[in-house]
Write an enzyme that holds these catalytic residues in place. Sequence first.
Site, short mmCIF file in Angstrom:
data_model
loop_
_atom_site.label_atom_id
_atom_site.label_comp_id
_atom_site.label_asym_id
_atom_site.label_seq_id
_atom_site.Cartn_x
_atom_site.Cartn_y
_atom_site.Cartn_z
CD GLU A 85 4.57 -51.05 4.72
OE1 GLU A 85 3.98 -50.69 5.97
OE2 GLU A 85 5.95 -51.54 5.30
CG ASP A 86 7.07 -47.89 1.65
OD1 ASP A 86 6.49 -47.91 2.18
OD2 ASP A 86 8.34 -47.84 2.38
#
Length: 725
Positions: A85-86
Amino acid sequence: MDYDSNKFQKMLKNLIDEAKKNLPKVDEDLISRAFYYSLEAHKNEIRASGEPYITHPYEVALIVAEEFPVDDVTVASALLHDVAEDTDFKIDTIKKEFGNEIAEIVDGVTKISDIFRGHEITKAENYHKFLLSIIKDIRVILVKFADRLHNMNTLEYVNPDKQRRIALETLEIYAPLAHRFGLGKIKWELEDLAFKFLNREAYEDLARKLQSKRKDRENYIKKFSAPIIEKLKEYNIKYELSGRPKHFYSIYLKMIKRNKPFEEIYDLFAVRIIIDSDDPSSCYTVLGIINLIYLPVQDRFKDYIALPKTNNYQSIHTTVVGPEGRLVEVQIRTKKMHEVAEKGFAAHWKYKENKTTTDKDVENWVNWIREIFENTNRDDQRRDLIDNFKLNLYQNEVYVFTPKGDLKRLPQGSTPVDFAFEIHSKIGEHCIGAKIDGKIVPLDTQLKSGDQVEIITSKNHHPNKNWLKFVKTSKAKNEIKKWINKEEQNLIQKGKEIWERKLKKLKLNFSNEDLMKIIHTHKYDNSKQFFKAIAQGLLNIDDILTVKQEKEDKEKQKEIQFNKFANSLRGEIGGILVDGKKSSILYTYAKCCNPIPGDPVIGFITVGEGIKIHRKNCNNLINLSISDSSKLVNVQWPETENNLFVVGILIRGQDRPGLLNDISHSIVTYQNTNIKSININTQDSSFEGNVAFYVQNLEHLNRIIERLKKISGVTSVERFESALQ
Ligand code: MN
């Protein structure tokens, strides 16, 4: 970043130790690789707290190892949960590095985060997606819970707006979901944390009050427990006894819902005894010991061991009168039950005999989840989703109280009527009104958890069919139906009695057919409805019987009239000819068809009554002749002058001046014949009469009938025949 730094090594070791403590089998290399991979991926990030980002996945993995001890794969997935996600690291690289299983869990967590954002999950399509993902792998949602718990624990570092948003989301989505999954401990932690950020003032006030009472409380629990502990030792039962931790949010909710100050809510002491044994029967032994020492409070006993809650919660709850007359709630459960209460199904893994995770286990869990959702959300398309979602997650139950403070558990949507029947069927049967928290409310009001319900009864009041439209419990439904049935049977019986008494009094004879005719005339489907209507006073029995009697009288009248008419015609024509001759043989006219001059006739020889004269088309005669045709005799009416014969007609219509004249005019003038007699009765504005006149043949008669039908005001014209025909 220096991977060998002491700090990270220490973290990793701690995590592996924790995993080993709780899991049967730990792949240290896997966890170590996942840890360093995550450390590398997040190396350029820092948390809002100012710490290196790795602290977050690390804490999440730690929570997983402690709270959801399923397997090492879940721990590794927790370490990697934010990577895709990051960071620039994609799912594909995780797949290459850690394999399909972990990649799918990480991918699932990433996707589920999107679904959970805001209230997205309450949209039907997202909700469906969510269900699919947890059915695929339950470990996804476990990592997500751990992720949310850690984020909540570090929420003070983000800005107030975000704090509020995340806290609300936690309270409305995550906490109910945790409860649904049987993750009691996570649920309380999430709620207390959310509460802290949503209403810090109330939270801190509560914390202060709890703190100030702590010493008192601990002393009291000590005093209360001492004799129990002594006995437990005597019985050689290993246990853990604690004053049950009270959750801030639950105290707060109770204060709000019951509108009572902290002191009153908190006055109920609670003790929990966790027995170091897997044998549920030991719980009952402990219950026996406690009841020997302290007096139990009636109706406050709940056996969730015999009857577990829907989320598989098991425990015994009992309330006893402790020292100084104070009420103490005691919970008794085994260690295993306690773990299930706190950790939900993750605990089942731990207690499985064969400690490896097989496909079968996953399948069982998936089925369990599917069952929960399918059972509670079948028609989520139709209902308001957001309400439905929350409602279903917080079990389908409301907890309400009697005026004495006894707790009643009812299905969501229950009303005071359900409550009344729950207490006692007699209370339900005479329930006329209800008060919630002292205020009068309509009987169809939906109860909310925490409501104190008082039922108002009246001896003369009874259940009402309309109640069936809103009651929820099957108990209330059954009792109401039973009552309505009973009442209906009574009404039917009563109506029948009224009816029969009346018939007896009027000396009327009623066949079943007569009765059915009347029932249908009055548009009732069956005798039950008919009798019920009589008992309810919806039908006036006198009216029904007068109509019937009038009709009977009329028919009798008509019959007498016709006999008179027939006899006069027969006499006038000079009787019947047998085989073309005047005969001295006795003959009579059959009552069944009442032939008159002009009707084609035939004789039938009888014993004692001579020859019976029937119409040729008489049904009776046809039946008689089938059995014995040798008894048929040829008979005729004598010929009249001009070959005319007399017929009678019955004529009905609306009365008006000049009508009689029009009728006779139509017969005499247009049809060239003579009227023998005419007889008109008028009643109100209608008339009914019979006319006898001479006709040459059937065609002549039909012409006259057609002519008469055209007279204004005439509604029907038919041959005047015996009422028996
Ligand atoms: Mn995270």
